[in-house]
Each structure stands twice: as structure tokens, then as C-alpha cells.
Design an enzyme around this catalytic site. Structure first.
Site, mmCIF file in Angstrom:
data_model
loop_
_atom_site.group_PDB
_atom_site.id
_atom_site.type_symbol
_atom_site.label_atom_id
_atom_site.label_comp_id
_atom_site.label_asym_id
_atom_site.label_seq_id
_atom_site.Cartn_x
_atom_site.Cartn_y
_atom_site.Cartn_z
ATOM 1 N N GLU A 124 0.844 -1.198 0.000
ATOM 2 C CA GLU A 124 0.000 0.000 0.000
ATOM 3 C C GLU A 124 0.882 1.251 0.000
ATOM 4 O O GLU A 124 0.771 2.108 0.864
ATOM 5 C CB GLU A 124 -0.979 0.016 1.182
ATOM 6 C CG GLU A 124 -2.033 -1.062 1.135
ATOM 7 C CD GLU A 124 -1.522 -2.427 1.588
ATOM 8 O OE1 GLU A 124 -1.852 -3.431 0.932
ATOM 9 O OE2 GLU A 124 -0.796 -2.483 2.589
ATOM 10 N N GLU A 164 -2.839 -11.700 -4.560
ATOM 11 C CA GLU A 164 -3.986 -11.911 -3.678
ATOM 12 C C GLU A 164 -5.323 -11.731 -4.388
ATOM 13 O O GLU A 164 -6.346 -12.272 -3.966
ATOM 14 C CB GLU A 164 -3.908 -10.989 -2.452
ATOM 15 C CG GLU A 164 -4.120 -9.517 -2.726
ATOM 16 C CD GLU A 164 -2.844 -8.788 -3.082
ATOM 17 O OE1 GLU A 164 -2.833 -7.550 -2.989
ATOM 18 O OE2 GLU A 164 -1.851 -9.447 -3.452
#
Length: 670
Positions: free
Chosen positions: A452, A476
Site C-alpha cells: 500500500e 492476492e
């Protein structure tokens, strides 16, 4: 007479002090002479620049400047002076896609002075390389500019045509969008890098370099009768300001890579060259390597991050992972969910994370000691839930502990759209935070993998302990994405978009495509393509992301075991953005090569010319490729393994199944 002499003398002194030149434009060329940049001011005193290649316009006259809280810095200028300079060096990377990087450019400094009002000074520095350009703004120290606030940056790229480009939104959630191709004029505000295909011999990439104490960059396209203009837009603070600054001050570099082929974009080191040299005096503790982790099991719902009967981060499970790593040549074991803070809604209450206190069923110190005895190290996972202040308050204590224990890497995470529930991650607030983490980690000999993140801009040259970042739709999404997972073209675009910003922690290596949690979602690849991702998608610290049980008795694991992670040289023999790419990398300090190719949903046959190999040397090739009837939709597992001798000039006929690929190791010797 004396009075007249005095007036003339005062006028001369005034002009001399201002160093005003009558010249309003100046040019420089790239070292090879193909690119020509002109810069100056127009009749309204507005600064501009333009760029051409081989006498053909790439960038039309484009405006420069700022809106400050207390005035404009984009008009009413005169040229104070122009100054030219040339530079040429070769520097070494402790890790990277090649060892040596040549930094050669011609530079033009355009010193500006506003004629009226506060008479502020501004300098624009242009550097022209053979593969593109960079420019930045410098705010000199001056009486009329001390502390100041940038409300808007007015940088433009005015383009002569409306070409197709691959982009994501500037406001993409954690930068995790699919890169889509469309005419640039049809886009809303987009993040950088922006990769544009003007024609079959002109490719452009717009980005930034050395993002330091500033806001992240985006561009908004505006169509005009003669083309499209990209206008800069900065990620704001919650109060609307873009940048708080104090003179002397410099902006990040605004960059443009210019290539004739897609492979030229990957070969460019323009962004790295526009960052400062390494600030870590002793880099001997830095290393590349491979790791596994207790992570995929959470996405498969076999484990949980939080405490309970399915808690994944336990001492017993971690020991099994350490044993597997030691047996199969992995340097690190990542463990998520080991520390207090994961219980409950941790994205909302990130300030509850404790980065030194393990859960009762996880023996941090004992496990690290156990790992070291087996030649392995733990990788410390630090999820913050976006609580940046809480993390900063614990950095020294946590990083000192990890350093003391012999941990060498930390993976950070910021799963919250706002830092401290207030500021955007890519605002100046976020950039300051990320830099503090990296600098503190360097002091404690810790490498950082940042999830992130803000979009990388080449900081790994200055702080090579920043070894990789996420900032893309990673593996993911193949576990829980409601659209079925990353589409097959995804890996054929990443090398020409997100990866141009810096190494990616994509986490390849899924061997079991069955997903009982979300049955329709799985890797939209073949098994061979999962192997190929290790070469095509660059990081110096790749993960084998699957649960270790899924690697048992799998022939494809041998390729990951043999994989090198630091490179002497990188070439791209063939590629078409969004369709396929073939990448070849020479392992550092050896003459061994690793080569891989991936394709989109279309099956294809390609001829791999081994022109990059050393003449007169015989190589033993171990090839992993799609087996008979392999197809990412119906039959992803077939894997054919071949062994043969090759040499420079040989041509290998490679078949790639739909959503497939190949990977090979070329080792010197018969």
C-alpha cells in the site's frame, strides 16, 4: 555630467545584479543528438519548453509554473540567465536489473525572475538523456520567498496527437487497478506512469523521479484541436493544500522516457539516474534472495491473522515453514499476524498494533534463533492499519529489536484508505511518513518491502534498503477478487507500466489453483506462467507465495530453487505490450542466464533467438514450459520439462498455451 554618469552607472549595476539576458530561448540536445529540447519564456513572460526527436515534435510548447497561496509563479517572468552543463558517469547498483548504470545527459538551467510584484526567482532544470528527459523546479532562497504553500502545480505536456495509453486512475484504491488501454483523451485524472504508444516506432512514458517531501503526481488530459495536453495534478492534504515548503526547495523531477520499441522502456534507467546517489555508506548488509510465508493460507481461509483456533502465526507452524525454507534454499520466512493488534477490525483501529509484542502462541525470539541455526531469517511483518503516527512512535523500539535479533527485512502494510484516518497515502503527509520508515530502517540495517505504497520513483538508488513495493493488483486478487482474478493480459502489461516505477512484490508461485473459499477465482495462468513471473516481473526478493504443502513433490519447485535474484544484465528479446513479453536476465557474477516468456489469453508460438548469450560458450538449458493441452481456463497444470544444450545463435521454438508461459535456466557447461 556627474549626475548623468551616476544614473548610467546605477542602471549598469542594476542590470548586472539581475544578470538579465536578452535571450528568451535556449536549446540543448541529447548526447546522441537525436532529441532536442528548447526552453524559454513567451511574450507574456510564461515559461515553456518543447521536445523533438529527429526533427519531429514529441512535445509541443508546454507551460510551466505554480499557483502559490500568496501569488502566481507562472507568468511575468524574464530570463535571468541560461546555463548549460554536461555529465557522464557509470555507477554500480548493489542489486538491480543490471550491475552498471550509465548516467549521461546534457543539462540546461533556466533561471527566471518575475519583473513585477514580489520579483521572485524560479529555476527550471532540464536534463536530456538519449532515452528521454527530466526537469524539475528549484526555489532559491530569497527575501520574498521563505515558507510557502503550493496550491497547484501547472506543469503541462502538450502532445501533438491523441495516442492510446495504458493507465490507472490517480485515485485508484491502493493503486490496485487493472491497467487499461484507450486514447489518452478519454481518460479522467490518471496516475503515473502513463505508457503511451504513439506509433510503432515511438513509445512514451510519463512519470516522476525522486519524490521527496512533496505530493504524488497525476495528470488530467485535455483534448484540443491539435492534440491532447496533460496537466499536472497533485494529491492534496485533507485541507486542500498540495505542498508545504521552505526555500531553498526543489520539486521532484517530471520525467518522459522516449523509446522506439517496448523493450526500450524497460531498458531505461532515466528515473534512477535522476535520484540522488546512495546515502548508505556500507551496503554490504544488503542482499537479494527468495522467501516463503504464512500468508496465502489466510487468503485461502485455512488460517486467520487474528487469534483463535485457526491462527496461522503460531510457533509450530512457523517452524515447519523455517524447515521448508532451509531445505529448499529460501532465505526468509514472512509471518503475518504474529503481533498484537490483529483481533477485531484492525483496519479501523490500527493504533492498537504493537510491533514488538508477539501473541502468546508465537515465540518471536526463539523462532528467529531457530531460523538462524538453519541459515534462514524471519521477515518481520508490520501491518499498520494506516495508523502512521502509532507506527512512527514505535519505529525505534521495533527496528532496534529486529536488528538485535538479526532480522534483515520488514514488510510494511497500510490497509486503510487514509493515514491516521485523515490524510491520503500519496499526499505529502504520506510521502513524509514512508521516507521516515525507510531512513529509520536503513539506520538499523533493515530492508523494506512496502505494501500500500505511494507509486515508487527510484528512491532505491538513494536508499537501496527499499527493495520492493506493491502498488498493483498482486497475487492476492487471484484469491478473493469477485471478477475471477487477474486477467491473463495483466502480466503482459505490468513490465511496461507499474514495473517501470520500481521493483514489484507481486508474490508469484501458486501451484494449487483450487480455491474452496471463492471457487470461481483462481490464477488466470498456467503453472508454467507462474514460474515465468519470477523472471518477467522484477524484484530482488521474490516470494513463493503458496502454502508449503502445495509444493511437495512438485517438479516445478526445482526452477524456483535454482532461481538467482540479482542480475548482471537484462534484455527483452521480444515484446508487444498487453500481448506477450520475453525477458532474459544474466545472473550477477556468473555467465548463467534465466529466460522467461508470458502471453495473454491467446496461445502463441515464438522463436527465441539466443543472440544475448556469450559466443563460444555451451549452455545446459533446463526448460519448463506448458505441457500438452495446457489452458489457463480448463487445464492449467500440465508442465513439460526439457533439457538440452544450446549456444549463442540457436533458435528455440517455444509454444505458449492460452494464459501460459515458459521459464528456463541456461547454465554454463555441458
Amino acid at each position: 555630467m556627474k549626475k548623468m554618469i551616476k544614473v548610467v552607472l546605477m542602471l549598469f549595476i542594476s542590470l548586472f545584479a539581475q544578470n538579465v539576458t536578452a535571450k528568451t530561448t535556449e536549446k540543448i540536445t541529447s548526447p546522441d543528438g537525436r532529441l532536442v529540447l528548447a526552453a524559454g519564456v513567451d511574450k507574456q513572460g510564461k515559461p515553456y519548453y518543447q521536445l523533438s526527436r529527429d526533427a519531429k515534435t514529441i512535445v509541443k510548447p508546454s507551460k510551466l509554473g505554480f499557483v502559490l497561496r500568496d501569488g502566481q509563479l507562472n507568468e511575468g517572468f524574464q530570463i535571468n540567465s541560461f546555463k548549460k552543463n554536461s555529465f557522464d558517469e557509470t555507477w554500480l547498483q548493489p542489486w538491480g536489473e543490471e550491475e552498471k548504470v550509465r548516467n549521461q545527459y546534457n543539462e540546461l538551467r533556466m533561471n527566471l525572475l518575475q519583473k513585477n510584484g514580489l520579483k521572485r526567482m524560479l529555476t527550471v532544470v532540464f536534463r536530456l538523456f538519449n532515452d528521454g528527459m527530466g526537469f524539475r523546479y528549484e526555489f532559491p532562497q530569497q527575501k520574498t520567498l521563505n515558507d510557502f504553500v503550493i496550491m497547484d502545480e501547472l506543469t503541462e505536456f502538450s502532445l501533438p496527437s491523441d495516442a492510446p495509453a495504458w493507465t490507472i486512475s490517480r485515485d485508484a484504491h491502493y493503486l490496485e487497478e487493472l491497467w487499461k488501454k484507450a486514447p489518452i483523451s478519454t481518460k479522467d485524472t490518471v496516475a503515473t506512469p502513463i505508457t503511451m504508444e504513439v506509433n510503432d516506432s515511438l513509445y512514451l512514458v510519463f512519470h516522476e523521479a525522486n519524490l521527496t517531501d512533496y505530493a504524488s503526481l497525476g495528470y488530467t488530459p485535455h483534448k484540443d484541436p491539435t492534440g491532447v495536453t496533460l496537466r499536472s495534478t497533485l494529491v492534496p492534504w485533507s485541507t486542500g493544500e498540495k505542498v508545504f515548503a521552505k526555500a531553498p526547495f526543489v520539486s521532484p523531477w517530471r520525467t518522459l522516457i522516449v523509446g522506439s520499441r517496448p523493450s526500450d522502456l524497460i531498458a531505461s534507467r532515466l528515473m534512477l539516474n535522476l535520484n540522488e546517489p546512495c546515502k548508505i555508506t556500507d551496503t554490504s548488509w544488503l542482499e537479494s534472495g527468495k522467501y516463503i510465508g504464512i500468508w496465502w493460507g489466510m487468503h485461502m481461509t485455512d488460517y486467520t491473522w487474528s487469534q483463535g483456533p485457526k491462527h496461522g502465526a503460531t510457533t509450530d507452524i512457523t517452524k515447519r515453514y523455517i524447515d521448508f525454507a532451509a531445505k529448499h534454499g529460501f532465505k526468509g520466512v514472512l509471518v503475518e499476524g504474529w503481533n498484537y493488534g490483529w483481533d477485531g477490525d484492525w483496519t479501523k483501529y490500527g493504533d492498537r498494533f504493537d510491533f514488538v509484542k508477539p501473541y502468546p502462541d508465537y515465540d518471536l525470539e526463539g523462532l528467529q534463533k531457530y531460523a538462524l541455526e538453519k541459515g534462514v531469517r524471519l521477515i518481520a511483518h508490520n501491518e499498520t492499519g494506516g495508523a502512521a503516527k502509532n507506527y512512527e512512535n514505535q519505529l525505534e523500539e521495533a527496528f532496534s529489536l529486529y536488528d538485535k535479533l538479526g532480522i534483515k527485512a520488514v514488510k510494511t502494510g497500510y490497509v486503510n484508505p487514509l493515514l491516521d484516518n485523515k490524510e491520503l497515502e500519496r499526499s505529502q503527509y504520506g510521502i513524509r511518513h514512508y521516507r521516515k520508515v525507510i531512513e529509520t530502517a536503513a539506520k538499523h540495517h533493515l530492508m523494506v518491502v512496502n505494501h500500500e505504497p505511494a507509486m515508487p520513483t527510484g528512491l532505491q538508488r538513494t536508499y537501496p534498503n527499499l527493495i520492493a513495493s506493491e502498488g498493483l493488483r498482486g497475487q492476492e486478487y487471484n484469491a478473493w477478487s469477485q471478477d475471477g482474478g487477474n486477467p491473463p493480459y495483466h502480466e503482459c502489461i505490468i513490465p511496461f507500466t507499474r514495473q517501470l516505477a520500481g521493483p514489484v512484490d507481486f508474490t508469484p508461485g501458486v501451484f494449487n489453483f483450487t480455491n474452496k473459499a471463492v471457487p470461481k477465482t483462481h490464477p488466470q495462468t498456467t503453472l508454467a506462467k507462474q514460474l515465468a513471473e519470477y523472471i518477467v516481473l522484477y524484484t530482488p526478493y521474490p516470494m513463493a507465495c503458496d502454502m508449503i504443502e502445495n509444493y511437495v513433490d512438485q517438479p516445478g519447485l526445482a526452477f524456483i530453487e535454482s532461481l538467482e535474484t540479482n542480475w548482471q544484465k537484462t534484455v527483452v528479446p521480444d515484446a508487444k505490450i498487453g500481448e506477450y513479453i520475453i525477458t532474459a536476465r544474466q545472473a550477477r557474477d556468473t555467465n548463467n542466464w534465466f529466460v522467461a516468456g508470458v502471453t495473454n489469453e491467446e496461445a502463441r508460438d515464438c522463436q527465441l533467438k539466443l543472440d544475448f548469450l556469450t559466443p563460444g560458450v555451451t549452455y545446459q538449458a533446463m526448460i519448463y514450459q506448458d505441457g500438452p493441452d495446457a489452458d489457463y481456463r480448463t487445464n492449467p497444470y500440465p508442465l513439460t520439462i526439457l533439457q538440452q544444450q544450446v549456444k549463442q545463435g540457436d533458435v528455440l521454438n517455444m509454444h505458449l498455451a492460452p494464459g501460459g508461459g515458459f521459464a528456463m535456466k541456461l547454465k554454463v557447461g555441458k
